[in-house]
Design a protein around this motif. Structure first.
Motif, PDB file in Angstrom:
ATOM      1  N   ALA A 124       0.033   0.107  -3.694  1.00 13.50           N
ATOM      2  CA  ALA A 124       1.201   0.709  -3.052  1.00 13.50           C
ATOM      3  C   ALA A 124       1.270   2.206  -3.353  1.00 13.50           C
ATOM      4  O   ALA A 124       1.525   3.017  -2.456  1.00 13.50           O
ATOM      5  CB  ALA A 124       2.476   0.001  -3.525  1.00 13.50           C
ATOM      6  N   ILE A 171       7.184   2.416  -1.971  1.00 14.43           N
ATOM      7  CA  ILE A 171       6.481   1.452  -2.824  1.00 14.43           C
ATOM      8  C   ILE A 171       7.172   0.092  -2.748  1.00 14.43           C
ATOM      9  O   ILE A 171       6.507  -0.941  -2.602  1.00 14.43           O
ATOM     10  CB  ILE A 171       6.406   1.963  -4.279  1.00 14.43           C
ATOM     11  CG1 ILE A 171       5.438   3.137  -4.365  1.00 14.43           C
ATOM     12  CG2 ILE A 171       5.988   0.850  -5.231  1.00 14.43           C
ATOM     13  CD1 ILE A 171       5.485   3.897  -5.678  1.00 14.43           C
ATOM     14  N   TYR A 174       6.344  -1.499   0.527  1.00 10.77           N
ATOM     15  CA  TYR A 174       4.952  -1.936   0.553  1.00 10.77           C
ATOM     16  C   TYR A 174       4.786  -3.241  -0.211  1.00 10.77           C
ATOM     17  O   TYR A 174       4.142  -4.183   0.269  1.00 10.77           O
ATOM     18  CB  TYR A 174       4.038  -0.857  -0.056  1.00 10.77           C
ATOM     19  CG  TYR A 174       2.573  -1.190   0.072  1.00 10.77           C
ATOM     20  CD1 TYR A 174       1.848  -0.747   1.171  1.00 10.77           C
ATOM     21  CD2 TYR A 174       1.923  -1.971  -0.878  1.00 10.77           C
ATOM     22  CE1 TYR A 174       0.503  -1.071   1.306  1.00 10.77           C
ATOM     23  CE2 TYR A 174       0.592  -2.299  -0.750  1.00 10.77           C
ATOM     24  CZ  TYR A 174      -0.119  -1.844   0.348  1.00 10.77           C
ATOM     25  OH  TYR A 174      -1.442  -2.179   0.482  1.00 10.77           O
ATOM     26  N   VAL A 175       5.362  -3.310  -1.393  1.00 10.14           N
ATOM     27  CA  VAL A 175       5.246  -4.520  -2.218  1.00 10.14           C
ATOM     28  C   VAL A 175       5.894  -5.702  -1.504  1.00 10.14           C
ATOM     29  O   VAL A 175       5.323  -6.801  -1.468  1.00 10.14           O
ATOM     30  CB  VAL A 175       5.858  -4.289  -3.621  1.00 10.14           C
ATOM     31  CG1 VAL A 175       5.993  -5.599  -4.383  1.00 10.14           C
ATOM     32  CG2 VAL A 175       5.006  -3.300  -4.403  1.00 10.14           C
TER      33      VAL A 175
END
Length: 186
Positions: A124, A171, A174-175
C-alpha cells in the motif's frame, strides 16, 4: 543542536580530524539511515547500496555543510534524496519481474521478517507518490515531528500534515480493497 553534535560539526570542519570524525558519524547514524532507506526502497541489497551512496555523497559535501542544521537532518535529506533517486532509476528500468507485486517481492526477501499484513502495508505504501510516501514513512515509522520533517524536506509543516493525512487515507483504502485478495493468496 546538542553539545555532542556541536563537537562533531567542529571536528568535521577541521581537516586533521575530519576522516576520524566522519567514521564516527557513519558509526552513529548508519543503522538509523539504513532503516529509513530500507522503508523507501524495501530491498536489503538496495538499501545497502543507497546507504553507501548516501555516505559517499555526504563525505563529498562536507565542505558545503555549514553546521546550521543537525548532522542527522543533513544526512536524512541526503538519504531520502538518494533513496528516491534510486526508486526513479528503478522505475525507468524495464525488467522481467515488473509484474511481481511489492508484497510478493518482500515475502521472497530473505531479510524480510514480516507477515502478510506487513507485506500488504508495504505494498500500500509503495502505491503512494514519492512525497506522500516519504512523509508517511518519516511520521509513521520514525515518529518524526513535522517541524523536523520540514527541515529535512524543505516543505511547510501544513503541507506535510496534509500529505500525511492523505497518505493515511490512501493506505487505508488500499488495505480495505486488497486485504481479501491478499490473504487468499496463501
Amino acid at each position: 543542536m546538542t553539545k555532542e553534535e556541536g563537537k562533531l560539526v567542529s571536528k568535521l570542519s577541521n581537516p586533521k580530524t575530519r576522516r576520524e570524525t566522519f567514521a564516527e558519524v557513519v558509526r552513529l547514524y548508519s543503522e538509523r539511515m539504513y532503516w529509513q532507506i530500507r522503508r523507501i526502497v524495501l530491498s536489503h541489497d538496495d538499501a545497502d547500496d543507497v546507504l553507501q551512496n548516501t555516505f559517499m555523497k555526504a563525505w563529498g559535501a562536507l565542505d558545503d555543510f555549514q553546521g546550521t542544521s543537525q548532522i542527522s537532518t543533513w544526512l536524512y535529506r541526503i538519504a531520502i534524496n538518494e533513496a528516491l533517486d534510486h526508486l526513479r532509476r528503478s522505475k525507468n528500468k524495464v525488467s522481467a519481474d515488473a509484474e511481481i507485486s511489492v508484497a510478493n517481492r518482500l515475502m521472497a526477501d530473505d531479510y524480510f521478517d514480516g507477515d502478510n499484513a506487513a507485506a500488504l502495508l508495504q505494498e500500500a505504501i509503495s502505491t503512494l507518490p514519492d512525497v506522500q510516501r516519504t512523509v508517511f514513512l518519516l511520521r509513521y515509522y520514525d515518529e518524526m515531528k513535522y517541524s523536523d520533517m520540514s527541515k529535512v524536506l524543505g516543505t511547510s509543516e501544513g503541507a506535510l500534515k496534509a500529505s500525511y493525512h492523505i497518505a493515511v487515507r490512501k493506505i487505508s483504502q488500499y488495505v480495505l480493497n486488497h486485504n481479501d485478495n491478499f490473504t487468499s493468496k496463501d
